[in-house]
Write an enzyme that holds these catalytic residues in place. Sequence first.
Site, short mmCIF file in Angstrom:
data_model
loop_
_atom_site.label_atom_id
_atom_site.label_comp_id
_atom_site.label_asym_id
_atom_site.label_seq_id
_atom_site.Cartn_x
_atom_site.Cartn_y
_atom_site.Cartn_z
N ASN A 9 0.86 -1.19 0.00
CA ASN A 9 0.00 0.00 0.00
C ASN A 9 0.90 1.24 0.00
O ASN A 9 1.65 1.46 0.96
CB ASN A 9 -0.89 -0.05 1.26
CG ASN A 9 -1.82 1.14 1.37
OD1 ASN A 9 -1.88 1.98 0.47
ND2 ASN A 9 -2.54 1.20 2.48
N LEU A 10 0.82 2.02 -1.07
CA LEU A 10 1.69 3.21 -1.15
C LEU A 10 1.13 4.38 -0.33
O LEU A 10 1.78 5.41 -0.20
CB LEU A 10 1.87 3.63 -2.61
CG LEU A 10 2.41 2.55 -3.57
CD1 LEU A 10 2.69 3.16 -4.95
CD2 LEU A 10 3.66 1.88 -3.03
N HIS A 93 -9.77 0.30 5.36
CA HIS A 93 -8.42 0.40 5.93
C HIS A 93 -8.47 1.16 7.24
O HIS A 93 -9.32 2.05 7.43
CB HIS A 93 -7.46 1.09 4.95
CG HIS A 93 -6.03 0.98 5.38
ND1 HIS A 93 -5.47 1.84 6.30
CD2 HIS A 93 -5.07 0.08 5.07
CE1 HIS A 93 -4.21 1.49 6.51
NE2 HIS A 93 -3.94 0.41 5.77
N GLU A 141 -4.95 -6.07 10.88
CA GLU A 141 -3.86 -5.14 11.19
C GLU A 141 -4.11 -4.46 12.53
O GLU A 141 -5.03 -3.64 12.63
CB GLU A 141 -3.80 -4.02 10.14
CG GLU A 141 -3.50 -4.47 8.74
CD GLU A 141 -3.04 -3.30 7.88
OE1 GLU A 141 -1.95 -3.41 7.32
OE2 GLU A 141 -3.74 -2.27 7.82
N ILE A 146 0.69 -0.24 13.13
CA ILE A 146 0.82 0.27 11.75
C ILE A 146 1.83 1.41 11.71
O ILE A 146 1.75 2.35 12.50
CB ILE A 146 -0.55 0.74 11.21
CG1 ILE A 146 -1.48 -0.46 11.01
CG2 ILE A 146 -0.37 1.51 9.89
CD1 ILE A 146 -2.89 -0.10 10.59
N GLY A 181 3.81 -3.17 10.35
CA GLY A 181 5.22 -3.31 10.70
C GLY A 181 5.96 -4.43 9.98
O GLY A 181 7.11 -4.73 10.31
N SER A 203 5.19 0.98 4.87
CA SER A 203 6.36 1.83 5.12
C SER A 203 7.70 1.15 4.85
O SER A 203 8.62 1.81 4.36
CB SER A 203 6.33 2.40 6.53
OG SER A 203 6.01 1.42 7.48
O1 LIG Z 1 -1.73 -0.87 4.49
C1 LIG Z 1 -0.71 -1.14 5.12
C2 LIG Z 1 -0.67 -1.17 6.55
O2 LIG Z 1 -1.41 -0.16 7.16
C3 LIG Z 1 0.66 -1.43 7.17
O3 LIG Z 1 1.47 -0.29 7.16
P1 LIG Z 1 2.99 -0.45 7.64
O4 LIG Z 1 3.58 -1.57 6.84
O5 LIG Z 1 3.61 0.88 7.35
O6 LIG Z 1 2.96 -0.76 9.10
#
Ligand SMILES: O=C[C@H](O)COP(=O)(O)O
Length: 222
Positions: A9-10, A93, A141, A146, A181, A203
């Site tokens: 997810n960008l 989300h 999640e 996150i 994460g 991220s």
């Molecule tokens: O959509 C992706 C998630 O919210 C995870 O985000 P993250 O990998 O930055 O923790």
Amino acid sequence: MVSPLILVNLKTYQEGMGSNAHRIAAAAETVARESGVVIGIAPVFTEIHPMSHHYAIPVYAQHIDAIAPGAHTGHILPEAVRAAGARGTLINHSEHRLTLADIDACVRAAQRLHLESVVCTNNDATSAAAAALHPDYVAIEPPELIGSGVSVSKADPGIIERSVNAVRAVNPETKVLTGAGIQSGECVKIAVDLGTCGVLLASSVVKADDPEAVLRDLVSLL
Ligand SMILES: O=C[C@H](O)COP(=O)(O)O
């Protein structure tokens, strides 16, 4: 066994827009081709069309609105997402929560348009509720992890296991992803060993100096 999905997810990170989005998509395409693992991306809406036309990887919307074509302004029309070339869409989300009725309507709209539906949830109870709506995927999640750099696979494997069991009990056809994460092949392997079909992450890839190296690590133990 279902082929695992790594869904990147960008979000609206500056590092995931414009030429940066192309850099990440190209890296995902390279690593997917080399490894045989399915790697998808969810760019901002305006980049669904360029991404879906330039790269041979599945592209997902970050959100759809539960509306039909007509007199609406400023919404994300599911038909437009489909026409832009999306394979599927995130729904609910953590950074774009919906009511249960809206989630249901979004899943139905996705089904009508043959878009894969990925409903995000925050615990095993909401995972069970989401599974009752028959989406293609539930993505569990824990919100507090996150973007934290702390992996759900290591910090809270119990929530993954409980969600997998909750979803299977309600609807065995819905696949489970997990996220928050996720940053290494080890995180992905733990998630898959706990019964998921892959991960949803942002991220660690989007903000990396070398996204291709991170993607290569993410698929390394599959
Ligand atoms: O959509 C992706 C998630 O919210 C995870 O985000 P993250 O990998 O930055 O923790």
